[in-house]
Design an enzyme around this catalytic site. Structure first.
Site, PDB file in Angstrom:
ATOM      1  CE  LYS A 140       3.056  37.681   8.762  1.00 51.42           C
ATOM      2  NZ  LYS A 140       2.594  38.291   9.964  1.00 51.42           N
TER       3      LYS A 140
ATOM      4  N   PRO B  74       7.100  42.835  -7.549  1.00 53.01           N
ATOM      5  CG  PRO B  74       8.744  41.256  -8.131  1.00 53.01           C
ATOM      6  CD  PRO B  74       8.271  41.989  -8.178  1.00 53.01           C
TER       7      PRO B  74
ATOM      8  NE  ARG C 229       0.133  31.563  23.180  1.00 50.22           N
ATOM      9  CZ  ARG C 229      -0.141  32.825  21.891  1.00 50.22           C
ATOM     10  NH1 ARG C 229       1.579  33.588  21.906  1.00 50.22           N
ATOM     11  NH2 ARG C 229      -0.377  32.842  20.932  1.00 50.22           N
TER      12      ARG C 229
ATOM     13  N   GLY D 172       2.155  38.864  22.206  1.00 51.34           N
ATOM     14  CA  GLY D 172       0.906  39.089  22.050  1.00 51.34           C
ATOM     15  C   GLY D 172      -0.446  39.181  23.615  1.00 51.34           C
TER      16      GLY D 172
END
Length: 246
Positions: free
Chosen positions: A77, A82, A189, A219
């Site tokens: 992330k 920039p 899930r 995960g």
């Protein structure tokens, strides 16, 4: 508007078993190697995130995974000026990374996409750990769906290959954004008795793909299972069944 970077992935040609991305959220690179060995060929695509990259040995782990034939989604992330983001993305060009994430404004997304060579840039829309109350706290007055759609359109205009988005908004993205856009969906899930954790906007495996996701990120339901390999194979079977019916 930036030119869209060359797709590292053709949506129509994604093998079913590559659509499951396992989030390797463990404390150390040694833990990751042990878990990858335990999973064997039940998983061929891994997400490596901040926890592992702060533990040391992350690039050695990345090279090890790529060397054994795994695909890697590097979920960092990236968010900075920039030029710095572009330099960071450029350094990933020869590492065998399939996707990496950026989290920022138009200039950041354009810089990342412009610097990418062989790695697909995914823009984060709205984290699946956020709900309406969280967005209010952050100052976003539009609803979640409008924000996701806006950010996805801007990502495509910036040259990104796709977005990270909840499966709840995947159908909206397919209807409202160019169909070339790759949609990677976390917060999966796979059972009805879903655990209580920090994910708030979640969907099941079949729902995510029915809504238009290209990949799902799973995960804890695999990592914390009594038999992680069996848990992964169960999800793979659900994915195979979904695409066999198409």
């Amino acid at each position: 508007m930036s030119a869209r970077q060359e797709d590292p992935v053709n949506r129509a040609d994604i093998p079913a078993r590559e659509r499951l991305i396992f989030a390797m959220d463990v404390p150390t690179a040694d833990d990751a190697r042990r878990l990858a060995d335990r999973l064997g060929d039940s998983v061929c695509f891994y997400k490596l995130g901040l926890e592992l990259f702060m533990s040391g040995g992350a690039f050695e782990l990345l090279d090890w995974m790529v060397g054994r034939g795994n695909k890697v989604f590097l979920d960092l992330k990236l968010f900075d000026v920039p030029a710095t983001v572009a330099a960071a993305v450029r350094n990933l060009g020869n590492r065998g990374v399939t996707f990496t994430t950026v989290h920022g404004n138009q200039a950041i997304m354009e810089a990342a996409a412009g610097a990418a060579s062989g790695v697909g840039i995914l823009a984060v829309t709205v984290l699946t750990s956020l709900d309406r109350g969280d967005l209010d706290d952050l100052g976003f007055k539009c609803d979640v769906e409008a924000l996701v759609l806006s950010r996805a359109r801007r990502a495509l205009a910036a040259g990104c290959v796709g977005v990270v988005s909840s499966g709840l908004e995947a159908k909206l993205l397919r209807q409202g954004v160019d169909d070339r856009l790759i949609v990677v969906t976390p917060g999966i899930r796979p059972v009805e008795n879903r655990p209580v954790d920090d994910q708030k906007r979640v969907v099941g495996v079949g729902d995510a793909f029915a809504n238009g996701a290209d990949y799902i990120v799973v995960g804890r339901p695999i990592r914390d299972a009594a038999d992680p390999r069996a848990a992964a194979e169960s999800i793979q079977a659900t994915i195979a069944g979904h695409f066999a019916r198409r």
